[in-house]
Design a protein around this motif. Sequence first.
Motif, PDB file in Angstrom:
ATOM      1  N   LEU A 239     -10.627 -27.758  48.882  1.00  0.00           N
ATOM      2  CA  LEU A 239     -11.859 -26.690  48.756  1.00  0.00           C
ATOM      3  C   LEU A 239     -12.482 -26.663  49.983  1.00  0.00           C
ATOM      4  O   LEU A 239     -12.626 -25.459  50.722  1.00  0.00           O
ATOM      5  CB  LEU A 239     -12.931 -27.146  47.760  1.00  0.00           C
ATOM      6  N   LEU A 240     -12.817 -27.870  50.529  1.00  0.00           N
ATOM      7  CA  LEU A 240     -13.555 -27.743  51.844  1.00  0.00           C
ATOM      8  C   LEU A 240     -12.457 -27.373  52.997  1.00  0.00           C
ATOM      9  O   LEU A 240     -12.968 -26.327  54.023  1.00  0.00           O
ATOM     10  CB  LEU A 240     -13.710 -29.378  52.369  1.00  0.00           C
ATOM     11  N   LYS A 241     -11.143 -27.284  52.919  1.00  0.00           N
ATOM     12  CA  LYS A 241     -10.100 -26.639  53.733  1.00  0.00           C
ATOM     13  C   LYS A 241     -10.128 -25.299  53.793  1.00  0.00           C
ATOM     14  O   LYS A 241      -9.880 -24.591  54.618  1.00  0.00           O
ATOM     15  CB  LYS A 241      -9.066 -27.125  53.671  1.00  0.00           C
ATOM     16  N   MET A 242     -10.828 -24.695  52.738  1.00  0.00           N
ATOM     17  CA  MET A 242     -10.775 -23.283  52.458  1.00  0.00           C
ATOM     18  C   MET A 242     -12.055 -22.577  53.128  1.00  0.00           C
ATOM     19  O   MET A 242     -12.376 -21.542  53.113  1.00  0.00           O
ATOM     20  CB  MET A 242     -10.828 -22.610  51.193  1.00  0.00           C
ATOM     21  N   ILE A 243     -12.877 -23.381  53.499  1.00  0.00           N
ATOM     22  CA  ILE A 243     -14.126 -23.005  54.130  1.00  0.00           C
ATOM     23  C   ILE A 243     -14.057 -22.942  55.727  1.00  0.00           C
ATOM     24  O   ILE A 243     -13.891 -23.805  56.196  1.00  0.00           O
ATOM     25  CB  ILE A 243     -15.602 -24.025  53.631  1.00  0.00           C
ATOM     26  N   PRO A 244     -14.082 -21.884  56.276  1.00  0.00           N
ATOM     27  CA  PRO A 244     -13.691 -21.721  57.767  1.00  0.00           C
ATOM     28  C   PRO A 244     -15.128 -21.970  58.453  1.00  0.00           C
ATOM     29  O   PRO A 244     -14.881 -22.396  59.739  1.00  0.00           O
ATOM     30  CB  PRO A 244     -13.437 -20.002  57.858  1.00  0.00           C
ATOM     31  N   ASP A 245     -16.225 -21.752  57.880  1.00  0.00           N
ATOM     32  CA  ASP A 245     -17.367 -22.245  58.775  1.00  0.00           C
ATOM     33  C   ASP A 245     -17.697 -23.747  58.792  1.00  0.00           C
ATOM     34  O   ASP A 245     -18.080 -24.286  57.780  1.00  0.00           O
ATOM     35  CB  ASP A 245     -18.591 -21.564  58.072  1.00  0.00           C
ATOM     36  N   GLU A 246     -17.478 -24.284  59.957  1.00  0.00           N
ATOM     37  CA  GLU A 246     -17.702 -25.642  59.941  1.00  0.00           C
ATOM     38  C   GLU A 246     -19.056 -26.336  59.568  1.00  0.00           C
ATOM     39  O   GLU A 246     -18.920 -27.543  58.841  1.00  0.00           O
ATOM     40  CB  GLU A 246     -17.584 -26.199  61.532  1.00  0.00           C
ATOM     41  N   THR A 247     -20.028 -25.563  59.865  1.00  0.00           N
ATOM     42  CA  THR A 247     -21.559 -26.144  59.486  1.00  0.00           C
ATOM     43  C   THR A 247     -21.682 -26.318  57.819  1.00  0.00           C
ATOM     44  O   THR A 247     -22.150 -27.125  57.406  1.00  0.00           O
ATOM     45  CB  THR A 247     -22.657 -25.269  60.316  1.00  0.00           C
ATOM     46  N   LEU A 248     -21.168 -25.050  57.484  1.00  0.00           N
ATOM     47  CA  LEU A 248     -21.250 -24.848  55.902  1.00  0.00           C
ATOM     48  C   LEU A 248     -20.355 -25.890  55.217  1.00  0.00           C
ATOM     49  O   LEU A 248     -20.765 -26.685  54.507  1.00  0.00           O
ATOM     50  CB  LEU A 248     -20.736 -23.312  55.592  1.00  0.00           C
ATOM     51  N   ARG A 249     -19.220 -26.185  55.996  1.00  0.00           N
ATOM     52  CA  ARG A 249     -18.414 -27.216  55.275  1.00  0.00           C
ATOM     53  C   ARG A 249     -19.102 -28.232  55.011  1.00  0.00           C
ATOM     54  O   ARG A 249     -18.858 -29.381  54.085  1.00  0.00           O
ATOM     55  CB  ARG A 249     -16.913 -27.143  56.130  1.00  0.00           C
TER      56      ARG A 249
END
Length: 399
Positions: A239-249
């Motif tokens: 799931l984390l790898k699907m989040i493109p925004d680093e801070t949000l991740r």
Amino acid sequence: MVAHYDENLLSDMLPVYYTRLFPQNIFCRWLACGNSPQPLSNRELSFTLADDVYIRYLSISNQKEFQALLQKKCPYKLDIGAVYNNKPSISRHDAVVLARELVFDIDLTDYDEVRTCCQEAKVCDKCWKFMVIACEIIHTSLKDDFGFQNILWVFSGRRGIHCWVSDFEARTLDSPGRGAIADYLCLIIGGDNQNKKVHLGVDNLHSSIRRSIGIIDKYFDEVMLDQEFIGTPERLQKLLKMIPDETLRDIVENNLTKMPQSSLERWKSFVNIYDTYLRENGNAIRKIKYLLEEIKIQYCYPRLDVNVTKGFNHLLKSPFSIHPKTGKVSVVFKPNNARNMKLDEIPTIYTLLDDSSPDNVQHQNNMRSAVKIFQEVVFSLEKAEAMRRRNDANTTLEF
Ligand SMILES: [Zn+2]
């Protein structure tokens, strides 16, 4: 009970099944499509015999010939091909395909990267829900976006579903037209190495995508509970790898790893974190505007075998064929009933032909309902075909 699932019995049972239970008459009528644009005899059938011998370019002119061919060859599997300008034959190199249903093939093995309950050939009622979602999304799109009416849904016999669109416009659609429909319905793109396979951009979502997400939403919590998509450290990483925004991740990772491992609880927290983050960081919107929708699609949206849809010559397993490995009948079903289907209630050749089987009565009933649904689809196809011909004749007269 020994009689169940014994492939060696098939050669004795299949002739009985074809004679007594296979809906030969309605099947021939479906294949003929009101003899339009060519007679039944121009349609290719292919048989897989015992020992995997494969015969292509078979054809029949009527039910009598079909019954004779079934008894003579005893096919373990029946496949259906295209309608040619002539009787299909291996030696005719000038044969031209004139018609072919628009078909869709959805197989649970293509869901192996998301389903966690089963892998490969295995299937259970939990992962069947992916097929329920796929059926509802594709059926709605075919009707509402393309205006197709004659749509047949068939259980593939093991771990998937097939869809056959028989409207005249669909049957005579050219390759680019088929490709365009397949591409339109395809939202998940990329191979095993790609973590994020859905990109919806930042513009307003197309109404068909909104509608599909609405369908996914009806099942999403249930599927999240069944599949535990983010219930282990490994799955959470996906799931984390699907989040493109680093801070949000990073925020999501910090919060979710501290939580109990219930996927549904984690997902709800994730949604809250996402909403707050987006409110406080307006400039992040370009990267993550439809992140929740993209993730839902990646988990649940239909994964199509597009080559089957794009090709004219792709043979596809016939309705009411038996799956040689499971013995299950490729039953026809109503799309709005897919969610009530239970895999062990699907008739098998063994239970249908064995009076002493505890499932015999229920499977007989389910077989009868499947034939009835098939009949309804064929009657409406013949009606539409008769109407189309009448309209064509009237148009010609007006000239
Ligand atoms: Zn499963």
